[in-house]
Design an enzyme around this catalytic site. Structure first.
Site, short mmCIF file in Angstrom:
data_model
loop_
_atom_site.label_atom_id
_atom_site.label_comp_id
_atom_site.label_asym_id
_atom_site.label_seq_id
_atom_site.Cartn_x
_atom_site.Cartn_y
_atom_site.Cartn_z
N ARG A 291 0.37 -4.09 -2.14
CA ARG A 291 0.25 -2.61 -2.16
C ARG A 291 1.43 -2.05 -3.55
O ARG A 291 2.27 -2.65 -3.90
CB ARG A 291 1.05 -1.87 -1.31
CG ARG A 291 0.80 -0.20 -1.46
CD ARG A 291 1.58 0.20 -0.21
NE ARG A 291 1.85 1.77 -0.69
CZ ARG A 291 2.80 2.67 -0.12
NH1 ARG A 291 4.15 2.02 0.25
NH2 ARG A 291 2.66 3.73 -0.35
N HIS B 66 -4.10 13.23 5.17
CA HIS B 66 -3.38 11.94 5.64
C HIS B 66 -1.85 12.67 6.04
O HIS B 66 -1.21 13.30 5.16
CB HIS B 66 -2.96 11.06 4.54
CG HIS B 66 -2.27 9.92 4.78
ND1 HIS B 66 -2.44 8.67 5.05
CD2 HIS B 66 -0.62 10.03 4.84
CE1 HIS B 66 -1.46 8.05 5.07
NE2 HIS B 66 -0.39 8.63 5.19
N GLY C 76 1.57 12.00 7.68
CA GLY C 76 2.48 11.28 8.54
C GLY C 76 3.81 11.77 8.05
O GLY C 76 3.76 13.02 7.71
N GLY D 234 5.19 11.19 5.05
CA GLY D 234 4.61 11.81 3.76
C GLY D 234 3.43 12.49 4.04
O GLY D 234 2.69 11.86 5.08
N ARG E 218 10.45 16.04 2.63
CA ARG E 218 10.02 16.83 1.51
C ARG E 218 9.41 18.10 1.56
O ARG E 218 8.73 18.45 2.38
CB ARG E 218 8.98 15.79 0.89
CG ARG E 218 9.43 14.30 0.40
CD ARG E 218 8.37 13.70 -0.43
NE ARG E 218 8.52 12.23 -0.36
CZ ARG E 218 7.49 11.35 0.01
NH1 ARG E 218 6.37 11.80 0.07
NH2 ARG E 218 7.86 10.09 0.13
N ARG F 81 7.63 14.39 16.48
CA ARG F 81 8.02 14.48 18.13
C ARG F 81 9.21 15.37 18.60
O ARG F 81 9.10 15.93 19.47
CB ARG F 81 8.14 12.77 18.61
CG ARG F 81 6.81 12.32 18.67
CD ARG F 81 7.01 10.72 18.68
NE ARG F 81 7.50 10.35 17.61
CZ ARG F 81 7.61 8.89 17.01
NH1 ARG F 81 6.94 8.19 17.85
NH2 ARG F 81 8.00 8.40 15.88
N GLY G 203 0.35 9.28 11.20
CA GLY G 203 1.12 9.08 12.58
C GLY G 203 1.00 10.78 12.89
O GLY G 203 0.78 10.94 14.26
N ILE G 204 1.18 11.94 12.22
CA ILE G 204 0.94 13.11 13.01
C ILE G 204 -0.58 13.47 13.03
O ILE G 204 -0.78 14.09 14.27
CB ILE G 204 1.67 14.42 12.07
CG1 ILE G 204 3.27 13.82 11.97
CG2 ILE G 204 1.33 15.48 12.32
CD1 ILE G 204 4.21 14.87 11.00
N GLU H 286 -2.85 11.59 13.76
CA GLU H 286 -3.54 10.94 14.63
C GLU H 286 -3.13 11.25 15.86
O GLU H 286 -3.70 10.86 17.02
CB GLU H 286 -3.35 9.50 14.42
CG GLU H 286 -4.30 8.87 13.27
CD GLU H 286 -3.76 7.50 12.82
OE1 GLU H 286 -3.24 6.72 13.70
OE2 GLU H 286 -3.82 7.28 11.68
P1 ADP Z 1 4.59 7.25 7.16
O1 ADP Z 1 4.37 8.38 6.16
O2 ADP Z 1 6.35 6.88 7.28
O3 ADP Z 1 3.94 6.19 7.38
P2 ADP Z 1 3.50 7.83 9.77
O4 ADP Z 1 2.39 7.92 9.44
O5 ADP Z 1 4.05 6.74 10.49
O6 ADP Z 1 4.54 8.04 8.63
O7 ADP Z 1 4.07 9.02 10.49
C1 ADP Z 1 5.27 9.37 11.12
C2 ADP Z 1 5.05 10.71 11.87
O8 ADP Z 1 4.18 10.57 13.07
C3 ADP Z 1 6.40 11.04 12.39
O9 ADP Z 1 6.87 12.35 12.16
C4 ADP Z 1 6.23 11.04 14.12
O10 ADP Z 1 6.90 11.95 14.69
C5 ADP Z 1 4.71 11.33 14.01
N1 ADP Z 1 4.06 10.90 15.56
C6 ADP Z 1 4.10 9.70 15.78
N2 ADP Z 1 3.53 9.43 17.02
C7 ADP Z 1 3.61 10.92 17.48
C8 ADP Z 1 2.98 11.51 18.51
N3 ADP Z 1 2.80 10.97 19.46
N4 ADP Z 1 3.02 13.07 18.69
C9 ADP Z 1 3.44 13.67 17.42
N5 ADP Z 1 3.81 13.18 16.37
C10 ADP Z 1 3.98 11.72 16.45
#
Ligand code: ADP
Length: 393
Positions: free
Chosen positions: A87, A202, A204, A206, A235, A279, A325-326, A328
């Site tokens: 990457r 997307h 997460g 970020g 951010r 969370r 993360g968020i 999904e």
């Molecule tokens: P990164 O950008 O670091 O790759 P991720 O895609 O892993 O981030 O997303 C992280 C975010 O996803 C965090 O804010 C986390 O709280 C959120 N998250 C993960 N699982 C859950 C959940 N079950 N419910 C709500 N938010 C979640």
């Protein structure tokens, strides 16, 4: 055919070893605290292996990874690894697709590395370490920015003095391109066509939103750097830059310190004062905490703003996808955003939205726009590109 998918940071190196016959992850893990002391974690066969280890450089991390692949019986011989995909965060307008690494590619990477000083040099250390450790195995580079290279000039140019673009390359480059491309390709398989208007979210830690038409990116919310666009975990996203001087003066901060505040102390964390983690925010929101409610609503609003903007740009939308993360996992965020989009005819099925795991259609049959949740997989996308490039080399 086994491919290693690598994400090298300044003090860490994450890997996934993928069996391309069925696209399954054989093993994954992270080598971290490189140059500090050193630690690794490997997941294989449902087991976790974790240990401190002396990791002075990325070469040490790669050598230890290869040693562990053998000693943990993950592979019998290193010859089983047929390619390594890396990457790379910033490809500028120099790279519009993934490529096999050769001397010219390394020269080009060297010439653009100052555009992502925290990321690209670290990505290059990973490539150089594998070139040393596995000299006969091809390395490829997969760029976060490449998918966004189809944006037209009217989209990527900023309304600032034109010389800034000509002299310094100041323009929108975007990020998360590998994820948005994965979502585009997955949606294309689901809908069984390349011809659709997609808004890919997307979300997460970020976060970026991308408008896709017939498989190509037409606009994306991140900009010259990943600080732009929607509000994120830490951010700010887009703000008025004129708010900076009074804060800098009052807090006696220079430009680097204030940009650090916008990158690390803003967004969900800054506004809620609770946490950057969705969370934690959701827990406080459910308890009725006032700042948490304000933050959650602002967060959903910023995502809505971009979806609405791209709806107009695309002249409508066939699909909205939530990922990362968020996207999904947070049915609360999805629900608030879709509620804001009701005027566009978006209607989600609460039952489906609240209980979805993995890939799911969460809109009702009446919804004017289909709404999906699709788990992203950037590692697999990197491995797929690597396989494709090796096959056609
Ligand atoms: P990164 O950008 O670091 O790759 P991720 O895609 O892993 O981030 O997303 C992280 C975010 O996803 C965090 O804010 C986390 O709280 C959120 N998250 C993960 N699982 C859950 C959940 N079950 N419910 C709500 N938010 C979640």
């Amino acid at each position: 055919m086994k491919i290693l998918s690598i994400n090298a940071g300044s003090s860490s190196l994450k890997f996934s070893l993928i069996n391309m016959e069925n696209e399954s992850v054989i093993a994954s893990g992270v080598f971290e605290r490189i140059g500090i002391d050193g630690h690794y974690k490997i997941k294989f066969n449902g087991e976790k292996y974790e240990e401190d280890a002396k990791l002075k450089t990325h070469v040490d991390a790669v050598n230890l990874l290869l040693e562990k692949l053998i000693s943990l019986n993950i592979v019998k011989s290193l010859d089983e690894i047929e390619g390594v995909g890396h990457r790379v965060v910033q490809g500028k307008d120099v790279f519009d697709k993934s490529v096999i690494v050769d001397d010219e590619v390394m020269r080009k990477l060297e010439s653009i590395k100052h555009f992502a000083p925290l990321h690209n040099p670290a990505n290059m250390l990973g490539i150089e370490a594998f070139m040393k450790a596995l000299p006969n195995v091809p390395n490829t580079v997969v760029f976060d920015t490449a998918f966004h290279q189809t944006m037209d000039k009217e989209t990527y140019i900023y309304p600032v003095p034109y010389e800034w673009y000509e002299k310094y390359g100041i323009r929108k480059y975007g990020a998360h391109g590998t994820s948005h491309r994965y979502i585009t390709e997955t949606m294309s398989k689901i809908l069984n066509t390349d011809k659709f208007k997609l808004i890919s979210c997307h979300i997460g830690n970020g976060a970026s939103i991308t408008a896709v038409k017939d498989g190509k990116c037409v606009d994306t919310s991140m900009g010259f750097t990943p600080l732009a666009g929607v509000m994120m975990g830490t951010r700010s996203g887009d703000i008025d830059p004129s708010l900076l001087p009074p804060v800098m003066e009052a807090e006696n901060k220079d430009i680097n310190a204030i940009i650090n505040d916008l990158n690390k102390h803003s967004g969900i964390l800054g506004l809620s004062g609770i946490s950057s983690d969705m969370r934690d925010l959701t827990e406080a929101y459910n308890k009725g905490d006032e700042r948490a409610i304000l933050t959650m609503h602002k967060y959903a609003r910023r995502i809505t703003d971009y979806i609405a903007q791209y709806y107009v740009l695309l002249g409508g939308a066939d699909v909205i996808v939530f990922t990362a993360g968020i996207g999904e996992n947070s049915f609360v965020v999805r629900s608030l955003v879709c509620e804001n989009l009701k005027c566009l005819g978006v209607e989600i099925d609460d039952e489906k939205n609240n209980n979805c795991h993995g890939e799911a259609l969460i809109s009702t049959s009446n919804s004017k726009i289909k709404v999906y949740v699709i788990p992203t997989d950037e590692e697999l996308m990197i491995a797929r590109d690597t396989l494709e490039l090796i096959k056609n080399a």
